[in-house]
Write a protein that holds these residues in place. Structure first.
Motif, PDB file in Angstrom:
ATOM      1  N   LEU A  95       0.548  -1.278  -0.141  1.00  0.00           N
ATOM      2  CA  LEU A  95      -0.037  -0.029   0.116  1.00  0.00           C
ATOM      3  C   LEU A  95       0.960   1.194  -0.058  1.00  0.00           C
ATOM      4  CD1 LEU A  95      -2.750   1.630   0.310  1.00  0.00           C
ATOM      5  CD2 LEU A  95      -2.162   1.071   2.851  1.00  0.00           C
ATOM      6  N   GLY A  96       1.792   1.244   0.990  1.00  0.00           N
ATOM      7  CA  GLY A  96       2.611   2.517   0.759  1.00  0.00           C
ATOM      8  C   GLY A  96       3.722   2.674  -0.252  1.00  0.00           C
ATOM      9  N   THR A  97       3.987   1.679  -0.691  1.00  0.00           N
ATOM     10  CA  THR A  97       4.996   1.528  -1.796  1.00  0.00           C
ATOM     11  C   THR A  97       4.279   1.992  -3.152  1.00  0.00           C
ATOM     12  OG1 THR A  97       6.649   0.052  -0.798  1.00  0.00           O
ATOM     13  CG2 THR A  97       6.829   0.365  -3.478  1.00  0.00           C
ATOM     14  N   LEU A  98       3.158   1.466  -3.414  1.00  0.00           N
ATOM     15  CA  LEU A  98       2.399   1.645  -4.649  1.00  0.00           C
ATOM     16  C   LEU A  98       1.765   3.369  -4.504  1.00  0.00           C
ATOM     17  CD1 LEU A  98       0.213  -1.314  -5.449  1.00  0.00           C
ATOM     18  CD2 LEU A  98       2.030  -0.527  -6.667  1.00  0.00           C
ATOM     19  N   THR A  99       1.333   3.689  -3.287  1.00  0.00           N
ATOM     20  CA  THR A  99       0.832   4.824  -3.506  1.00  0.00           C
ATOM     21  C   THR A  99       2.034   6.087  -3.566  1.00  0.00           C
ATOM     22  OG1 THR A  99      -0.860   4.308  -1.701  1.00  0.00           O
ATOM     23  CG2 THR A  99      -0.377   6.709  -1.834  1.00  0.00           C
ATOM     24  N   GLY A 100       3.073   5.478  -3.055  1.00  0.00           N
ATOM     25  CA  GLY A 100       4.355   6.381  -3.087  1.00  0.00           C
ATOM     26  C   GLY A 100       4.669   6.812  -4.482  1.00  0.00           C
TER      27      GLY A 100
END
Length: 447
Positions: free
Chosen positions: A271-276
């Motif tokens: 979630l964090g990686t894709l959003t970033g």
């Protein structure tokens, strides 16, 4: 190709996409060597690099890593049409080896079964859209803390494997003899990697591993033992379809704690990686919180994890190194397809993996661990009810040698600190459910 990937619509060209894919590959290819070096400890305990057993499992794990990564990355490119690459996650492989198998005593075959189940759950939740509920209720600061805690944990593993940190009967841990060849080589490798990364050299982590391996071959070190570079594709037999999944496993509480921990870390790391990455590439429009085809992007992660478990590797997740390709101009799935093809070509380079010593991969673990601490700036340290649970999550991962313990303790402390501080209204009922579940785990399943 233009029509399928919509190159003009995304303002890119075939050449740009291929160069972006090459850049990402160089940035994350280290995982093809580092992941097997971590997992082999669980599957061939006590076997040294010079033994045939080690070589067999290392080769099989390298193939498993490649197939898991290539499958997920192809799905990302062909199904989601995004320039993001995936591979077995750092931290998750450490949790698999050092916590689940070596500490909890769960056979690695059953641990692979847990990863397979986690992948299926991820597929179902992604297909149903239920992920939005989970994203909404888990405290944001716990998510940031999880990433940072994993960073400390894998850095600690790197320091330990290089004998920079050693056991000490008086203080539990202490500083090792830095004049020993493996420790000194790892320090040199860490400095090399940091300098290359600071100079923005493409593939700095992989290049750091290669240069450290070469330095280790000099007589003054004598750490690197040449095994070759190109060879036949290793047999996948030692790990392929070796996962165990029985009814007895499915009704065991410790099994589901492992499943949920893998799921939690994988889910929020992705979630964090894709959003970033989506924000960096401009895929998230102003005023929006999500990006188009996000469910397809998450599906790549879920499918990769499931396939990876079948071949014998730990959880697959999206890599932040994809940022290097975005910076290079990559904007479509053609970038991801390029990465996947390059990964598959690495099937012929397994002897190179056996040549690389632990002292050369240790700097990669330490350095990647340091990169994962950047989320610390996002934690609301001024709010004690947020800061303390986050701190507990972070500090307990390396100190208990367990990602699961860090997450469990953080999610138990969170609602307690909130409710006794008069902020009980901020707690979602699902957080209470998780807290009670983890209390049961810590009290009854840890010993």
């Amino acid at each position: 190709m233009e029509k399928f990937f919509k190159l003009k619509e995304n303002g890119t060209t075939v050449t740009t996409e291929i160069l972006a894919g090459l850049t990402i590959f160089l940035s994350m290819a280290y995982i093809l060597f580092v992941n097997p070096s971590i997992l082999v400890t669980a599957m061939a305990p006590g076997a040294g690099p010079e033994t045939s057993v080690y070589a067999q499992y290392f080769g099989a794990l390298m193939v498993a890593t490649i197939f898991g990564a290539a499958t997920a990355t192809l799905v990302m490119g062909l199904y989601a049409n995004y320039p993001f690459a995936l591979a077995p996650g750092m931290g998750l492989n450490a949790y698999f080896t050092y916590t689940v198998v070596l500490k909890m005593g769960i056979p690695w075959q059953i641990a692979l079964g847990a990863i397979f189940v986690e992948g299926i759950i991820f597929i179902i939740l992604t297909a149903s859209g239920a992920r939005t509920f989970v994203v909404r209720v888990i405290p944001q600061n716990i998510k940031f803390a999880t990433s940072a805690g994993i960073g400390l944990f894998i850095a600690f593993i790197g320091l330990k494997s290089a004998n920079i940190i050693v056991s000490n009967p008086a203080t539990f841990v202490g500083l090792g003899d830095l004049t020993k060849p493996d420790s000194l080589l790892a320090i040199i490798g860490l400095i090399l990697t940091a300098v290359l990364f600071a100079l923005r050299v493409p593939g700095s982590i992989l290049l750091g591993i290669i240069l450290t391996t070469i330095i280790g071959a000099f007589p003054v070190f004598g750490v690197t033992h040449y095994q070759g570079i190109i060879g036949k594709i290793p047999s996948i037999a030692p790990t392929f379809l070796k996962m165990q999944l029985t009814w007895g496993d499915l009704i065991t509480g410790s099994f589901w704690v492992v499943v949920l921990t893998f799921f939690f870390v994988d889910f929020f790391d992705t979630l964090g990686t894709l959003t970033g990455l989506a924000q960096s590439a401009g895929f998230i429009k102003k005023g929006e919180s999500d990006f188009p085809r996000s469910n397809r992007a998450y599906m790549a992660d879920a499918i990769g994890t499931t396939v990876g478990a079948l071949f014998g590797t730990s959880t697959v997740t999206t890599y932040i190194e994809s940022e290097t390709g975005i910076a290079q101009g990559g904007r479509t799935g053609l970038t991801s397809v390029t990465v996947a093809v390059l990964m598959l070509l690495m099937l012929f380079f397994s002897p190179l993996g056996l040549t690389i010593p632990a002292a050369a991969t240790a700097p990669a673990l330490i350095f990647v661990g340091s990169l994962m601490l950047k989320n610390l700036v996002n934690i609301k340290w001024e709010d004690t009810t947020e800061a303390v649970p986050a701190f507990i999550t972070i500090i307990m991962m390396p100190l208990t040698y367990s990602i699961a313990n860090g997450i469990a303790l953080g999610l138990v402390v969170y609602p307690l600190v909130k409710v006794f501080s008069g902020k009980g209204k901020e707690i979602h009922w699902f957080n209470w459910f998780l807290a009670l579940a983890f209390v049961y785990y810590l009290v009854f399943l840890q010993h």
